[in-house]
Motif scaffolding. Structure first.
Motif, short mmCIF file in Angstrom:
data_model
loop_
_atom_site.label_atom_id
_atom_site.label_comp_id
_atom_site.label_asym_id
_atom_site.label_seq_id
_atom_site.Cartn_x
_atom_site.Cartn_y
_atom_site.Cartn_z
N GLN A 13 24.46 95.64 15.19
CA GLN A 13 24.67 94.05 15.15
C GLN A 13 23.88 93.63 16.48
O GLN A 13 23.23 92.51 16.29
CB GLN A 13 26.30 93.58 15.37
CG GLN A 13 26.82 93.97 13.97
CD GLN A 13 28.30 93.30 13.99
OE1 GLN A 13 28.92 92.53 15.09
NE2 GLN A 13 28.92 93.93 13.26
N CYS A 14 24.03 94.08 17.52
CA CYS A 14 23.00 93.64 18.89
C CYS A 14 21.73 93.93 18.40
O CYS A 14 20.82 93.08 18.96
CB CYS A 14 23.76 94.58 20.20
SG CYS A 14 22.85 93.96 21.50
N LEU A 15 21.21 95.17 17.93
CA LEU A 15 19.79 95.03 17.65
C LEU A 15 19.38 94.08 16.45
O LEU A 15 18.27 93.67 16.89
CB LEU A 15 19.66 96.55 16.94
CG LEU A 15 19.73 97.66 18.23
CD1 LEU A 15 19.56 99.04 17.56
CD2 LEU A 15 18.79 97.55 19.20
N LEU A 16 20.21 93.89 15.43
CA LEU A 16 19.82 93.01 14.45
C LEU A 16 19.76 91.39 15.02
O LEU A 16 18.71 90.90 14.70
CB LEU A 16 20.67 92.91 13.47
CG LEU A 16 20.58 94.39 12.39
CD1 LEU A 16 21.71 94.56 11.51
CD2 LEU A 16 19.45 94.48 11.95
N SER A 17 20.61 91.43 15.95
CA SER A 17 20.37 89.84 16.58
C SER A 17 19.33 89.65 17.49
O SER A 17 19.13 88.42 17.42
CB SER A 17 21.77 89.55 17.35
OG SER A 17 21.80 90.33 18.78
N GLN A 18 18.70 90.67 17.60
CA GLN A 18 17.38 90.50 18.54
C GLN A 18 16.13 90.26 17.59
O GLN A 18 15.10 89.92 18.15
CB GLN A 18 17.17 91.81 19.67
CG GLN A 18 18.27 91.76 20.42
CD GLN A 18 18.02 93.15 21.36
OE1 GLN A 18 16.93 93.21 21.88
NE2 GLN A 18 19.21 93.88 21.15
N LEU A 19 16.28 90.52 16.46
CA LEU A 19 15.14 90.62 15.32
C LEU A 19 15.15 89.27 15.08
O LEU A 19 15.74 88.27 14.93
CB LEU A 19 15.37 91.47 14.14
CG LEU A 19 15.44 92.97 14.62
CD1 LEU A 19 15.86 93.52 13.12
CD2 LEU A 19 14.59 93.61 15.39
N ASP A 20 13.89 88.85 14.36
CA ASP A 20 13.63 87.45 13.81
C ASP A 20 14.29 87.57 12.37
O ASP A 20 14.49 88.50 11.71
CB ASP A 20 12.08 86.93 13.70
CG ASP A 20 11.27 88.00 13.03
OD1 ASP A 20 11.79 88.54 11.84
OD2 ASP A 20 10.01 88.21 13.30
N GLU A 21 14.41 86.08 11.79
CA GLU A 21 14.90 86.18 10.38
C GLU A 21 14.35 86.93 9.38
O GLU A 21 15.09 87.67 8.47
CB GLU A 21 15.01 84.65 10.12
CG GLU A 21 15.90 84.34 8.66
CD GLU A 21 17.51 84.35 8.97
OE1 GLU A 21 18.03 84.25 8.08
OE2 GLU A 21 17.75 84.39 10.19
#
Length: 244
Positions: free
Chosen positions: A135-143
């Motif tokens: 979740q932390c890694l995905l939160s750093q990606l763009d949409e």
């Protein structure tokens, strides 16, 4: 003296000359018979460790790959050492992960028999929606990259507490503050709570995380605050790199 030792002597001799050196000079400097030096120089050139340019030998691309490999190993060693230090200082398992080539990669974990890491009972790459690291890694990606990841690894409940669908997960990720810890309670493993902090160094998405048993949840936020302080000190000392 073995051929390997002789070849290494020649590589060191070539490396001592920025503009290269001829075979006769290299043979003299290494104390090797000229025929032996010629044979090894030809072999090293064929394998890409040397190049011959205008009668002199210079280091080839393969030597650069070796140097990069050594630098990579040194960085990995720093990561392992740092995680072990934080594990012992804070008293919890510590994880380091990155998002690379469209996948979650758990780089290193440091734990002890008395403070064991979460058992990876479901592939971390495929269940990023369920654990704090993912979740932390995905939160750093763009949409776009988030949606691409979830198209390849769809949200599916793996415990009664896992986020139920992709829409709910995307809403959670959009509302996450980039500098704040991501906390997950029994979404990946029953009986465990986890927190992950984003690592902002360059353009790569990375995270450090910790876990504790759910009955010790009161330890989670003090521990993650301590981890943030420790990580900040290490980055300020320029002693750490996530370019691995």
């Amino acid at each position: 003296m073995t051929s390997v030792q002789r070849a290494l002597m020649l590589l060191e001799a070539v490396g001592a000359h920025a503009d290269g050196a001829p075979a006769k000079q290299l043979a003299r400097e290494t104390g090797l018979p000229l025929p032996t030096a010629y044979h090894l120089l030809r072999t090293l050139t064929y394998e890409g460790y040397l190049r011959r340019e205008q009668g002199v030998f210079v280091l080839g691309e393969a030597v650069g790959r070796l140097a990069r490999g050594e630098a990579l190993q040194n960085r990995r060693s720093k990561i392992v050492t740092s995680l072990a230090h934080w594990r012992d200082t804070i008293g919890v398992p510590v994880y380091f992960a990155v998002y690379r080539d469209g996948e979650i990669e758990l780089v290193s974990v440091s734990d002890t028999p008395t403070a064991p890491a979460v058992d990876e009972w479901a592939d971390f790459r495929e269940t990023g929606h369920a654990h704090a690291i993912g979740q932390c890694l995905l939160s750093q990606l763009d949409e776009r990259d988030r949606r691409d990841h979830l198209d390849r690894h769809p949200v599916q409940p793996i415990t009664p507490y896992t986020v139920r669908d992709g829409r709910a997960l995307l809403s959670r990720l959009r509302s996450a503050e980039r500098t704040q810890p991501v906390v997950e309670r029994q979404e990946y493993a029953l009986g465990t709570v986890c927190a992950a902090i984003p690592i902002t160094a360059g353009s790569a998405a990375a995270t450090m995380a910790i876990s504790v048993p759910s009955h010790q949840e009161q330890r989670l936020m003090p521990a993650v605050d301590r981890l943030r302080q420790e990580v900040g000190r290490l980055f300020n000392s320029l002693a750490f790199s996530i370019s691995i």
